[in-house]
Design a protein around this motif. Structure first.
Motif, PDB file in Angstrom:
ATOM      1  N   ILE A 131      11.096   6.074  60.273  1.00 37.08           N
ATOM      2  CA  ILE A 131      10.215   5.403  59.320  1.00 37.08           C
ATOM      3  C   ILE A 131      10.687   3.969  59.155  1.00 37.08           C
ATOM      4  O   ILE A 131      11.864   3.706  58.884  1.00 37.08           O
ATOM      5  CB  ILE A 131      10.214   6.136  57.965  1.00 37.08           C
ATOM      6  N   ASP A 132       9.762   3.038  59.310  1.00 33.05           N
ATOM      7  CA  ASP A 132      10.072   1.617  59.177  1.00 33.05           C
ATOM      8  C   ASP A 132       9.833   1.152  57.756  1.00 33.05           C
ATOM      9  O   ASP A 132      10.642   0.435  57.178  1.00 33.05           O
ATOM     10  CB  ASP A 132       9.214   0.820  60.162  1.00 33.05           C
ATOM     11  N   ARG A 133       8.702   1.582  57.182  1.00 28.26           N
ATOM     12  CA  ARG A 133       8.381   1.226  55.802  1.00 28.26           C
ATOM     13  C   ARG A 133       7.286   2.138  55.278  1.00 28.26           C
ATOM     14  O   ARG A 133       6.529   2.719  56.056  1.00 28.26           O
ATOM     15  CB  ARG A 133       7.956  -0.232  55.687  1.00 28.26           C
ATOM     16  N   ILE A 134       7.216   2.243  53.956  1.00 28.23           N
ATOM     17  CA  ILE A 134       6.189   3.029  53.273  1.00 28.23           C
ATOM     18  C   ILE A 134       5.478   2.090  52.312  1.00 28.23           C
ATOM     19  O   ILE A 134       6.114   1.415  51.507  1.00 28.23           O
ATOM     20  CB  ILE A 134       6.802   4.211  52.498  1.00 28.23           C
ATOM     21  N   ILE A 135       4.139   2.084  52.414  1.00 26.97           N
ATOM     22  CA  ILE A 135       3.341   1.219  51.535  1.00 26.97           C
ATOM     23  C   ILE A 135       2.470   2.124  50.676  1.00 26.97           C
ATOM     24  O   ILE A 135       1.746   2.976  51.189  1.00 26.97           O
ATOM     25  CB  ILE A 135       2.475   0.235  52.335  1.00 26.97           C
ATOM     26  N   ILE A 136       2.534   1.919  49.363  1.00 25.49           N
ATOM     27  CA  ILE A 136       1.716   2.687  48.423  1.00 25.49           C
ATOM     28  C   ILE A 136       0.721   1.729  47.778  1.00 25.49           C
ATOM     29  O   ILE A 136       1.111   0.710  47.214  1.00 25.49           O
ATOM     30  CB  ILE A 136       2.583   3.360  47.337  1.00 25.49           C
ATOM     31  N   TYR A 137      -0.562   2.066  47.878  1.00 27.92           N
ATOM     32  CA  TYR A 137      -1.622   1.254  47.289  1.00 27.92           C
ATOM     33  C   TYR A 137      -2.087   1.922  45.996  1.00 27.92           C
ATOM     34  O   TYR A 137      -2.343   3.117  45.963  1.00 27.92           O
ATOM     35  CB  TYR A 137      -2.807   1.117  48.255  1.00 27.92           C
ATOM     36  N   TYR A 138      -2.258   1.129  44.942  1.00 36.11           N
ATOM     37  CA  TYR A 138      -2.713   1.634  43.644  1.00 36.11           C
ATOM     38  C   TYR A 138      -4.163   1.240  43.425  1.00 36.11           C
ATOM     39  O   TYR A 138      -4.679   0.301  44.057  1.00 36.11           O
ATOM     40  CB  TYR A 138      -1.829   1.079  42.519  1.00 36.11           C
ATOM     41  N   PHE A 146       8.190   0.057  50.371  1.00 35.65           N
ATOM     42  CA  PHE A 146       9.532   0.629  50.357  1.00 35.65           C
ATOM     43  C   PHE A 146      10.064   0.601  51.780  1.00 35.65           C
ATOM     44  O   PHE A 146       9.422   1.071  52.714  1.00 35.65           O
ATOM     45  CB  PHE A 146       9.491   2.080  49.852  1.00 35.65           C
ATOM     46  N   ILE A 147      11.257   0.068  51.926  1.00 32.90           N
ATOM     47  CA  ILE A 147      11.929   0.031  53.228  1.00 32.90           C
ATOM     48  C   ILE A 147      13.152   0.924  53.127  1.00 32.90           C
ATOM     49  O   ILE A 147      13.998   0.715  52.256  1.00 32.90           O
ATOM     50  CB  ILE A 147      12.306  -1.412  53.607  1.00 32.90           C
ATOM     51  N   PRO A 148      13.234   1.925  53.993  1.00 36.34           N
ATOM     52  CA  PRO A 148      14.368   2.836  53.913  1.00 36.34           C
ATOM     53  C   PRO A 148      15.689   2.082  54.151  1.00 36.34           C
ATOM     54  O   PRO A 148      15.737   1.105  54.888  1.00 36.34           O
ATOM     55  CB  PRO A 148      14.127   3.845  55.028  1.00 36.34           C
ATOM     56  N   ASP A 149      16.708   2.555  53.517  1.00 34.53           N
ATOM     57  CA  ASP A 149      18.029   1.931  53.650  1.00 34.53           C
ATOM     58  C   ASP A 149      18.537   2.185  55.063  1.00 34.53           C
ATOM     59  O   ASP A 149      18.600   3.323  55.524  1.00 34.53           O
ATOM     60  CB  ASP A 149      18.971   2.544  52.621  1.00 34.53           C
ATOM     61  N   LYS A 150      18.843   1.146  55.772  1.00 34.99           N
ATOM     62  CA  LYS A 150      19.262   1.259  57.155  1.00 34.99           C
ATOM     63  C   LYS A 150      20.603   1.982  57.265  1.00 34.99           C
ATOM     64  O   LYS A 150      20.942   2.528  58.281  1.00 34.99           O
ATOM     65  CB  LYS A 150      19.375  -0.134  57.796  1.00 34.99           C
TER      66      LYS A 150
END
Length: 153
Positions: A131-138, A146-150
């Motif tokens: 997973i590179d990033r998670i985007i949540i739309y409201y 959100f970017i996972p901790d490497k």
């Protein structure tokens, strides 16, 4: 006449669909006749009598006499073998040949199945995805990324 047509179908072990197919007429025609919506047309009667030449025309039209023409057997007219005829040498011989053919076909099928089972199965593995990033739309048109901790991976 619809009851006599139904009786023919019962004696021949035919469904309405198979009966229509045998007579080469629309299945709807048979359905309409059996439901009492339509009477059989001359064409339907002629097709029954031509495809099943062992049916007594007088019985079909009037209900008088027997269903089958005397001296004619429905099985012999169709050209189907009599499976219960045991005294006939040819029938016994044909049965033996059919059994031998069935056994050889079964052996052939079994060996084909063994060959199929022995084939190796190769799996195509996909490269591992991260997973590179998670985007949540409201619903108020805002979003968070959100970017996972490497360091955790």
């Amino acid at each position: 006449m619809k009851d006599r047509i139904r009786q023919i179908m019962e004696h021949e072990n035919l469904t309405p669909a198979k009966f229509a197919d045998k007579l080469q007429i629309s299945r709807a025609v048979i359905s309409h006749i059996l439901n009492g919506r339509n009477n059989p047309s001359l064409d339907v009667v002629l097709k029954i009598l031509s495809q099943m030449d062992y049916i007594n025309p007088e019985w079909l039209l009037t209900g008088k006499g027997s269903m089958y023409i005397k001296g004619k057997d429905e099985k012999s007219s169709i050209g189907e073998p009599d499976l219960f005829r045991q005294n006939d040498v040819n029938a016994t011989h044909d049965t033996r040949q059919n059994e031998e053919l069935t056994e050889s076909a079964a052996k052939s099928t079994f060996s084909d199945e063994q060959q199929t089972v022995n084939k190796a199965i190769t799996a195509h593995l996909r490269p591992e995805k991260k997973i590179d990033r998670i985007i949540i739309y409201y619903d108020d048109n805002t979003y968070e990324t959100f970017i996972p901790d490497k360091m955790k991976n």
